[in-house]
Design an enzyme around this catalytic site. Structure first.
Site, PDB file in Angstrom:
ATOM      1  N   GLY A 188      33.904  43.220  42.758  1.00 55.60           N
ATOM      2  CA  GLY A 188      32.470  43.449  42.961  1.00 55.60           C
ATOM      3  C   GLY A 188      32.000  42.845  44.263  1.00 55.60           C
ATOM      4  O   GLY A 188      32.728  42.826  45.252  1.00 55.60           O
ATOM      5  N   ASN A 189      30.779  42.332  44.275  1.00 53.70           N
ATOM      6  CA  ASN A 189      30.194  41.812  45.513  1.00 53.70           C
ATOM      7  C   ASN A 189      30.278  40.293  45.585  1.00 53.70           C
ATOM      8  O   ASN A 189      30.532  39.603  44.593  1.00 53.70           O
ATOM      9  CB  ASN A 189      28.736  42.273  45.664  1.00 53.70           C
ATOM     10  CG  ASN A 189      27.852  41.743  44.538  1.00 53.70           C
ATOM     11  OD1 ASN A 189      27.641  40.538  44.413  1.00 53.70           O
ATOM     12  ND2 ASN A 189      27.325  42.637  43.716  1.00 53.70           N
ATOM     13  N   VAL A 192      27.836  37.915  43.286  1.00 53.12           N
ATOM     14  CA  VAL A 192      28.309  37.701  41.911  1.00 53.12           C
ATOM     15  C   VAL A 192      29.625  36.929  41.938  1.00 53.12           C
ATOM     16  O   VAL A 192      29.895  36.112  41.047  1.00 53.12           O
ATOM     17  CB  VAL A 192      28.466  39.046  41.169  1.00 53.12           C
ATOM     18  CG1 VAL A 192      29.026  38.838  39.757  1.00 53.12           C
ATOM     19  CG2 VAL A 192      27.126  39.768  41.095  1.00 53.12           C
ATOM     20  N   GLY A 193      30.441  37.159  42.961  1.00 52.13           N
ATOM     21  CA  GLY A 193      31.707  36.435  43.089  1.00 52.13           C
ATOM     22  C   GLY A 193      31.502  34.925  43.082  1.00 52.13           C
ATOM     23  O   GLY A 193      32.286  34.175  42.478  1.00 52.13           O
ATOM     24  N   GLU A 210      38.070  40.269  44.175  1.00 51.87           N
ATOM     25  CA  GLU A 210      38.213  41.451  45.027  1.00 51.87           C
ATOM     26  C   GLU A 210      36.814  41.870  45.441  1.00 51.87           C
ATOM     27  O   GLU A 210      36.091  42.502  44.663  1.00 51.87           O
ATOM     28  CB  GLU A 210      38.932  42.573  44.264  1.00 51.87           C
ATOM     29  CG  GLU A 210      40.370  42.252  43.904  1.00 51.87           C
ATOM     30  CD  GLU A 210      41.279  42.123  45.114  1.00 51.87           C
ATOM     31  OE1 GLU A 210      40.933  42.690  46.180  1.00 51.87           O
ATOM     32  OE2 GLU A 210      42.308  41.443  45.012  1.00 51.87           O
ATOM     33  N   CYS A 244      34.944  50.113  48.582  1.00 53.18           N
ATOM     34  CA  CYS A 244      34.920  48.763  49.171  1.00 53.18           C
ATOM     35  C   CYS A 244      35.665  48.695  50.495  1.00 53.18           C
ATOM     36  O   CYS A 244      35.407  47.803  51.303  1.00 53.18           O
ATOM     37  CB  CYS A 244      35.482  47.742  48.190  1.00 53.18           C
ATOM     38  SG  CYS A 244      37.186  48.057  47.683  1.00 53.18           S
TER      39      CYS A 244
END
Length: 489
Positions: A188-189, A192-193, A210, A244
């Site tokens: 994800g982004n 949020v990571g 990732e 991505c």
């Protein structure tokens, strides 16, 4: 106990039975997963169509085909991957058995993304199963229909206790993150990571992140611009730019900007017709929130092609922006949509300088016939992946590690890399209770002579064949015998 707690508890209990440690059981689960993709293509395709307007053929090409290849590879190679891995020894351990033994970590949490909901959620699951783990699968709630289909189908085909599916939004994900896992795999982004990493830190849980970023694409003025632009067009507008590793922006000299724009326009027409809105191979933005975010990015930039949109249909046409400045709004964050800014630069030096000013991207693309240009771009920058003269295709190569660096992520996967990422590579040394004399140098009282022997055995390396090893073993036996005789005296 919440639904999320129950799912994790059941998965851990199932893992503790030991059934996932059996290679035969892992292979059975992988083959069952393969069968899901063979038997349920229609259901998967219908859900992807509703969520992202993906055609059935496009869904198979970009979602399930790669998964089928990964499963076949894992089934074929699992015994090799899971076997003890002999390592090089030093002189002190020459008579010992020294190896790496991959072992399961335990219970893995897999949090998927919405842009390729099957590919980026199930690919880590394949590695988790192959490595002998239990795994809690959390598909993205943004892909409403795909999430529901995944929740319905996975328990039918694979062990529902070892591999439960938990659906829901932010509250459900937060509740999952409060549980203890042995590894968390998130796609994800970066925002949020950071939340994932903070939650994992409370349990000292390792993570694979990732993420993404602004992946640059440099076009050398001496390259075949027609072919380069055709490949860039494919890489950028596939899945409506929601990839991505899509080329985020182009860097090129002002003298070729007009030509680049014209060639990309031709390729857009070839791929998606004069009216991309009616083309079955052109996708849609996932929802209206992302639609508004992308449209706002065009503010202050000049549209060279495209720009059409329809909010009710979440449609944004393939769009090219020209003469974009580094400070433009579209350059402040990952686009994740069908906007392609072109930034004029004076040449390779300025391109490299501009790339290095930003965060390290997930991918970096260069189009040039000159190896010197390609090598300079590779050696003077840093990115998760590096491609010359193509886009995206490194994702399909199972023998390459796929992952980011810095802000674009940590850890890697695909093929054996997923297996290793979700395994504990346990260092093992098996020694016999013999030749104790060799150990005399390590026991007190410590003397300069013992230190000299220890230095010799630890620091000296030899390229020994089979005969050399036998002779060295004989030497060690002599040393041991001498040491024992001294001890007896």
């Amino acid at each position: 106990m919440s639904r999320e707690q129950q799912a994790v508890a059941r998965a851990r209990k199932a893992f503790e039975t030991g059934r996932s440690r059996s290679l035969e059981y892992r292979i059975l689960q992988l083959k069952n997963l393969q069968r899901l993709f063979e038997e349920k293509q229609k259901e998967i395709a219908e859900a992807c169509k509703k969520d992202l307007n993906k055609s059935e053929v496009g869904m198979q090409m970009y979602e399930t085909l790669g998964l089928e290849g990964e499963i076949s590879l894992a089934v074929r190679k699992l015994k090799e991957w899971a076997a003890p891995r002999p390592v090089e020894k030093n002189l002190l351990t020459l008579s010992d058995t020294v190896y790496i033994q991959p072992e399961p970590l335990g219970v893995v949490l897999i949090i998927g993304a919405w842009n390729y909901p099957w590919a980026v959620t199930i690919q880590p699951l394949i590695g988790a199963i192959a490595a002998g783990n239990a795994a809690v699968v959390k598909p993205s709630e943004v892909c409403v229909h795909t999430s529901k289909v995944m929740e319905e189908l996975l328990p039918i085909y694979i062990d529902k206790e070892l591999y439960p599916v938990v659906t829901g939004g932010v509250p459900e994900t937060q509740e999952l993150l409060r549980q203890r896992f042995d590894h968390i795999f998130y796609t994800g982004n970066g925002t949020v990571g950071k939340v994932i990493m903070e939650a994992a830190a409370k349990h000292l849980t390792p993570v694979t992140l990732e993420l993404g970023g602004k992946s640059p694409c440099y076009i050398d003025r001496n390259c075949d611009i027609t072919t380069a632009c055709r490949r860039i067009t494919w890489g950028k507008y596939t899945n409506c730019g929601q990839t991505c590793i899509a080329p985020d922006y182009i860097l090129c000299e002002p003298s070729i900007q007009d030509r680049v724009i014209e060639e990309i326009k031709k390729s857009i027409k070839d791929f998606y017709t004069d009216d991309p809105k009616t083309c079955p191979d052109y996708g849609r933005i996932i929802n209206q929130r992302h639609f508004k975010r992308i449209m706002a990015m065009m503010e202050g930039s000049t549209v060279a092609a495209g720009g059409d949109s329809n909010e009710s249909d979440c449609f944004i046409a393939p769009t090219i922006l020209r003469d974009v400045k580094p400070e433009a709004k579209v350059m402040q964050e990952e686009i994740f949509g069908p906007l392609l800014p072109i930034l004029p630069v004076s040449g390779l030096d300025e391109a490299i300088k501009l790339i290095n000013k930003g965060e390290k991207p997930l991918a970096l693309y260069v189009f040039s016939p000159d190896d010197k240009v390609i090598n300079r771009m590779r050696d003077e920058t840093s990115s998760g992946g590096f491609l010359a003269n193509d886009c995206l295709v490194h994702f399909s190569v199972s023998s390459l590690p796929f992952g980011g660096v810095g802000n674009s992520g940590m850890g890697c996967y695909h093929g054996k890399y997923t297996f290793d990422q979700l395994s504990h590579l346990r260092g093992c040394l098996i020694k016999k209770l013999k030749m104790e004399g060799v150990n005399d140098m390590r026991y007190p009282p410590h003397t300069p002579k013992k230190l000299g022997w220890a230095r010799f055995f630890i620091t000296k390396t030899f390229d020994l064949g089979w005969l050399g090893k036998m002779l060295l073993l004989a030497l060690l036996a002599v040393v041991a015998a001498v040491a024992i005789q001294r001890y007896l005296r």
